[in-house]
Design a protein around this motif. Structure first.
Motif, PDB file in Angstrom:
ATOM      1  N   TYR A 404       0.605  -1.018  -0.242  1.00  0.00           N
ATOM      2  CA  TYR A 404       0.140   0.243   0.185  1.00  0.00           C
ATOM      3  C   TYR A 404       0.858   1.173  -0.190  1.00  0.00           C
ATOM      4  O   TYR A 404       0.243   2.278  -0.191  1.00  0.00           O
ATOM      5  N   VAL A 405       2.229   1.466   0.028  1.00  0.00           N
ATOM      6  CA  VAL A 405       3.177   1.892  -0.035  1.00  0.00           C
ATOM      7  C   VAL A 405       4.560   1.680  -0.187  1.00  0.00           C
ATOM      8  O   VAL A 405       4.480   1.039  -0.935  1.00  0.00           O
ATOM      9  N   LYS A 406       5.056   2.714  -1.206  1.00  0.00           N
ATOM     10  CA  LYS A 406       6.171   2.393  -2.198  1.00  0.00           C
ATOM     11  C   LYS A 406       7.972   1.509  -0.689  1.00  0.00           C
ATOM     12  O   LYS A 406       7.351   1.802   0.305  1.00  0.00           O
ATOM     13  N   PRO A 407       7.856   0.950  -1.358  1.00  0.00           N
ATOM     14  CA  PRO A 407       9.215   0.583  -0.424  1.00  0.00           C
ATOM     15  C   PRO A 407       9.954   1.005  -0.252  1.00  0.00           C
ATOM     16  O   PRO A 407      10.266   2.026  -0.625  1.00  0.00           O
ATOM     17  N   GLY A 408      11.488   0.643   0.508  1.00  0.00           N
ATOM     18  CA  GLY A 408      11.972   1.350   1.737  1.00  0.00           C
ATOM     19  C   GLY A 408      13.014   1.268   1.240  1.00  0.00           C
ATOM     20  O   GLY A 408      13.805  -0.161   0.990  1.00  0.00           O
ATOM     21  N   ILE A 409      14.400   0.939   1.091  1.00  0.00           N
ATOM     22  CA  ILE A 409      15.837   1.451   1.104  1.00  0.00           C
ATOM     23  C   ILE A 409      16.190   0.315   2.712  1.00  0.00           C
ATOM     24  O   ILE A 409      16.523  -0.321   2.805  1.00  0.00           O
ATOM     25  N   THR A 410      15.408   0.650   3.872  1.00  0.00           N
ATOM     26  CA  THR A 410      14.992   0.601   5.230  1.00  0.00           C
ATOM     27  C   THR A 410      13.952   0.261   5.668  1.00  0.00           C
ATOM     28  O   THR A 410      13.174   1.171   4.992  1.00  0.00           O
ATOM     29  N   GLY A 411      13.647  -0.436   6.889  1.00  0.00           N
ATOM     30  CA  GLY A 411      12.325   0.097   7.502  1.00  0.00           C
ATOM     31  C   GLY A 411      12.195  -0.427   9.076  1.00  0.00           C
ATOM     32  O   GLY A 411      12.478  -1.522   9.147  1.00  0.00           O
ATOM     33  N   TRP A 412      10.683  -0.603   9.431  1.00  0.00           N
ATOM     34  CA  TRP A 412      10.273  -0.928  11.129  1.00  0.00           C
ATOM     35  C   TRP A 412      10.873  -2.468  10.646  1.00  0.00           C
ATOM     36  O   TRP A 412      11.013  -2.476  12.067  1.00  0.00           O
ATOM     37  N   ALA A 413      10.543  -3.580  10.642  1.00  0.00           N
ATOM     38  CA  ALA A 413      10.627  -4.579  10.546  1.00  0.00           C
ATOM     39  C   ALA A 413      12.384  -4.564  10.772  1.00  0.00           C
ATOM     40  O   ALA A 413      12.794  -5.263  10.849  1.00  0.00           O
ATOM     41  N   GLN A 414      12.518  -4.516   9.594  1.00  0.00           N
ATOM     42  CA  GLN A 414      14.101  -4.321   9.731  1.00  0.00           C
ATOM     43  C   GLN A 414      15.104  -3.808  10.331  1.00  0.00           C
ATOM     44  O   GLN A 414      16.188  -4.573  11.153  1.00  0.00           O
ATOM     45  N   THR A 415      15.061  -3.042  11.523  1.00  0.00           N
ATOM     46  CA  THR A 415      14.704  -2.194  12.425  1.00  0.00           C
ATOM     47  C   THR A 415      14.668  -3.114  13.589  1.00  0.00           C
ATOM     48  O   THR A 415      15.266  -2.395  14.799  1.00  0.00           O
ATOM     49  N   HIS A 416      13.782  -3.723  13.497  1.00  0.00           N
ATOM     50  CA  HIS A 416      13.412  -4.505  14.703  1.00  0.00           C
ATOM     51  C   HIS A 416      13.563  -6.006  14.431  1.00  0.00           C
ATOM     52  O   HIS A 416      12.946  -6.819  14.754  1.00  0.00           O
ATOM     53  N   GLY A 417      14.785  -6.513  14.209  1.00  0.00           N
ATOM     54  CA  GLY A 417      14.690  -7.784  14.073  1.00  0.00           C
ATOM     55  C   GLY A 417      14.350  -8.794  13.036  1.00  0.00           C
ATOM     56  O   GLY A 417      13.992 -10.078  12.954  1.00  0.00           O
ATOM     57  N   GLU A 418      14.018  -8.193  11.729  1.00  0.00           N
ATOM     58  CA  GLU A 418      12.625  -9.360  11.053  1.00  0.00           C
ATOM     59  C   GLU A 418      14.022  -8.932   9.902  1.00  0.00           C
ATOM     60  O   GLU A 418      13.555  -9.081   8.074  1.00  0.00           O
ATOM     61  N   ARG A 419      15.308  -8.413   9.966  1.00  0.00           N
ATOM     62  CA  ARG A 419      15.917  -8.592   8.414  1.00  0.00           C
ATOM     63  C   ARG A 419      16.841  -9.535   8.373  1.00  0.00           C
ATOM     64  O   ARG A 419      16.776 -11.244   8.867  1.00  0.00           O
ATOM     65  N   GLY A 420      16.941 -10.155   6.741  1.00  0.00           N
ATOM     66  CA  GLY A 420      17.769 -11.290   6.675  1.00  0.00           C
ATOM     67  C   GLY A 420      16.763 -12.339   5.765  1.00  0.00           C
ATOM     68  O   GLY A 420      16.291 -12.326   5.869  1.00  0.00           O
ATOM     69  N   GLU A 421      16.930 -13.666   6.066  1.00  0.00           N
ATOM     70  CA  GLU A 421      16.854 -14.634   4.628  1.00  0.00           C
ATOM     71  C   GLU A 421      15.245 -15.394   6.083  1.00  0.00           C
ATOM     72  O   GLU A 421      15.169 -15.013   7.217  1.00  0.00           O
ATOM     73  N   THR A 422      14.257 -15.978   5.603  1.00  0.00           N
ATOM     74  CA  THR A 422      13.502 -16.227   5.841  1.00  0.00           C
ATOM     75  C   THR A 422      12.743 -17.849   5.811  1.00  0.00           C
ATOM     76  O   THR A 422      12.355 -17.838   4.738  1.00  0.00           O
ATOM     77  N   LYS A 423      13.230 -18.397   6.970  1.00  0.00           N
ATOM     78  CA  LYS A 423      13.299 -20.225   7.406  1.00  0.00           C
ATOM     79  C   LYS A 423      12.019 -19.777   6.671  1.00  0.00           C
ATOM     80  O   LYS A 423      11.745 -21.342   5.911  1.00  0.00           O
ATOM     81  N   LYS A 434       5.215  -6.506  11.007  1.00  0.00           N
ATOM     82  CA  LYS A 434       5.546  -5.452  11.235  1.00  0.00           C
ATOM     83  C   LYS A 434       5.408  -4.223  10.166  1.00  0.00           C
ATOM     84  O   LYS A 434       5.438  -3.022  10.073  1.00  0.00           O
ATOM     85  N   ASP A 435       5.512  -4.873   9.324  1.00  0.00           N
ATOM     86  CA  ASP A 435       5.319  -3.395   7.763  1.00  0.00           C
ATOM     87  C   ASP A 435       3.882  -3.268   7.580  1.00  0.00           C
ATOM     88  O   ASP A 435       4.293  -1.836   7.400  1.00  0.00           O
ATOM     89  N   ILE A 436       2.564  -3.960   8.103  1.00  0.00           N
ATOM     90  CA  ILE A 436       1.882  -3.053   8.289  1.00  0.00           C
ATOM     91  C   ILE A 436       1.428  -2.252   9.672  1.00  0.00           C
ATOM     92  O   ILE A 436       0.711  -1.532   9.353  1.00  0.00           O
ATOM     93  N   TRP A 437       2.081  -2.398  10.290  1.00  0.00           N
ATOM     94  CA  TRP A 437       2.343  -1.468  12.211  1.00  0.00           C
ATOM     95  C   TRP A 437       3.325  -0.237  11.355  1.00  0.00           C
ATOM     96  O   TRP A 437       1.888   0.791  11.462  1.00  0.00           O
ATOM     97  N   TYR A 438       3.978  -0.215  10.290  1.00  0.00           N
ATOM     98  CA  TYR A 438       4.608   0.929  10.237  1.00  0.00           C
ATOM     99  C   TYR A 438       3.702   1.983   8.991  1.00  0.00           C
ATOM    100  O   TYR A 438       3.254   2.653   9.025  1.00  0.00           O
ATOM    101  N   ILE A 439       2.771   1.042   8.710  1.00  0.00           N
ATOM    102  CA  ILE A 439       1.421   1.184   7.201  1.00  0.00           C
ATOM    103  C   ILE A 439       1.346   2.207   8.612  1.00  0.00           C
ATOM    104  O   ILE A 439       0.227   3.410   7.616  1.00  0.00           O
ATOM    105  N   GLU A 440       0.212   1.580   9.364  1.00  0.00           N
ATOM    106  CA  GLU A 440      -1.457   2.251   9.561  1.00  0.00           C
ATOM    107  C   GLU A 440      -0.390   3.128  11.039  1.00  0.00           C
ATOM    108  O   GLU A 440      -0.520   4.051  11.535  1.00  0.00           O
TER     109      GLU A 440
END
Length: 466
Positions: A404-423, A434-440
């Motif tokens: 719903y918003v433009k993607p970012g170079i960095t984001g709320w999820a990446q700075t709160h433990g959700e960076r990297g591989e999603t196993k 966390k992405d939706i929390w940021y949008i809202e």
């Protein structure tokens, strides 16, 4: 016994006094520094400034002691207070027949007030969070219900930083509720619905959270009367599981009130303009200053360590679900799986120089070009590969909301433990939450908070940056 509401009110009064004291100290020091002509002029200036600041505090209240208040919210309110203050200060001076401060003076005093009160408020917020973590200024709460939404309420309350003392939970009096009884050992089981009234009568409770419809109206009304008589605040937890991550808003609709499923601050034109202007200014400054130096260094080393193109270009899912070409400095050897397989720990495709770039976020810097082109924003949900969008959108119902918003170079999820591989799918689901929390909850100051956290992570390193 003093209620939690009354304690919070008194705390707010104390914080307002400290804030007022901080304001006066910095304003007095600045007034003495510039030197006013007469003692009478000095007295009038101080008096009018206090009136203006007092009114500004009534318009934008202090929020640092509110539970779960983010630093971005504190800074946002502080910036608004400072802006309103200088406008009122100039207006009152003009109406009183005194000379109105010029642009330079107004800008400097606004900046000084903002910086001083921001530091003071953030320090006080840290102090209050510490006190709550050791048991001070706590709110005694109970929950009726054991569903997914109630569990999320419990998760917030069992975080000691938020200052809640969750006494336990009750279940609805039926067989199905017994099957859904919570298993979290951190939250005590207090009984069934019929046990709430005796419990409230014998224990001090500040807040009750209701997540299920009580069976008997008579007993429910008795519970509400008991809560009202004992000054217990009551809150209702939505039972619509699809809206579990939504920042719902209540609005008047005729003679009743309805609740929207979620809010979206960036739907407003003024917010989109504010974010876009910030993106363009920061991107231009970076590309015209630091980027050429970084580019030269990055252009030389990869030529020696890993033959191939300097840039890595990949199609990713962007705003409104549309594809765009995302730019990065190449950190891997050229391989055929780059559009399908995520980087994993000790990935043989990543070179030593590439690992350093990924660890420090240098590989992401060409995305400032994407920001200027309008494909991306500096802050937003990270763009995913097209293969991941196709895969996860079928497994996670809320997945596409992150576009719903433009993607970012960095984001709320990446700075709160959700960076990297999603196993696992659950890993991606946490990121989407966390992405939706940021949008809202978007605000200009939330973006600043995320940028500062990103810079800090780049300096200290991130274990998931591989």
């Amino acid at each position: 016994m003093v209620s939690a509401f009354d304690k919070t009110f008194k705390l707010g009064v104390l914080l307002s006094f400290i804030d007022w004291f901080t304001f006066n100290v910095v304003f007095l020091l600045y007034s003495l520094y510039i030197g006013l002509n007469t003692s009478n002029e000095f007295f009038v200036d101080i008096l009018i400034s206090n009136i203006a600041y007092f009114i500004a505090l009534q318009i934008v209240t202090i929020s640092l002691h509110h539970r779960q208040a983010q630093p971005a919210k504190v800074l946002s309110n502080t910036s608004r207070t400072s802006a309103i203050f200088i406008v009122l200060y100039a207006a009152i001076l003009g109406m009183a027949g005194y000379s109105v401060p010029g642009f330079y003076y107004s800008a400097v005093i606004t900046l000084i007030v903002f910086l001083a009160t921001s530091i003071e408020r953030l320090l006080l917020r840290t102090y209050i969070k510490h006190k709550r973590s050791v048991g001070r200024n706590r709110v005694n709460t109970i929950i009726l219900g054991t569903g997914q939404m109630e569990q999320k309420i419990a998760d917030v309350m069992t975080n000691v930083w938020n200052g809640y003392n969750l006494l336990g939970y009750f279940i609805k009096t039926d067989a199905d509720s017994m099957d859904n009884k919570a298993t979290d050992e951190k939250v005590p089981y207090l009984g069934e619905e019929c046990d709430i009234i005796p419990f409230v009568e014998k224990n001090h409770v500040d807040e009750l959270y209701i997540g299920v419809m009580p069976d008997k109206l008579k007993e429910y009304k008795a519970l509400m009367r008991l809560c009202e008589n004992n000054m217990i605040r009551t809150y209702y937890v939505p039972t619509i599981s699809y809206g579990e991550f939504r920042n719902a808003k209540v609005k008047e609709f005729g003679d009743i009130y309805v609740m929207s499923q979620y809010s979206e601050p960036l739907k407003e034109l003024r917010n989109r303009i504010k974010k876009r202007v910030f993106d363009v200014i920061v991107s231009l400054l970076f590309i015209c200053t630091l980027f050429p130096i970084i580019f030269i260094i990055v252009a030389i080393i990869p030529k020696i360590t890993m033959p191939g193109p300097l840039f890595f270009k990949q199609k990713r899912t962007g705003y409104d679900g549309k594809d765009f070409v995302c730019y990065k400095f190449r950190s891997m050897k050229v391989n055929k799986d780059s559009d399908k397989v995520q980087a994993v720990k000790d990935d043989p495709r990543v070179t030593k120089w590439g690992l350093f770039m990924r660890h420090t976020n240098i590989d992401e810097l060409p995305q400032f070009i994407n920001v200027l082109k309008g494909n991306m924003s500096i802050v937003g949900p990270r763009p995913h590969m097209l293969a991941h969008t196709d895969y996860y959108s079928q497994l996670i119902s809320d997945y596409m909301i992150r576009h719903y918003v433009k993607p970012g170079i960095t984001g709320w999820a990446q700075t709160h433990g959700e960076r990297g591989e999603t196993k696992t799918v659950y890993d991606m689901k946490r990121r989407v939450e966390k992405d939706i929390w940021y949008i809202e909850h978007w605000s200009f100051w939330l973006d600043i908070q995320i940028i500062l956290k990103t810079v800090s992570d780049a300096i200290h390193g991130d274990d998931k940056a591989y």
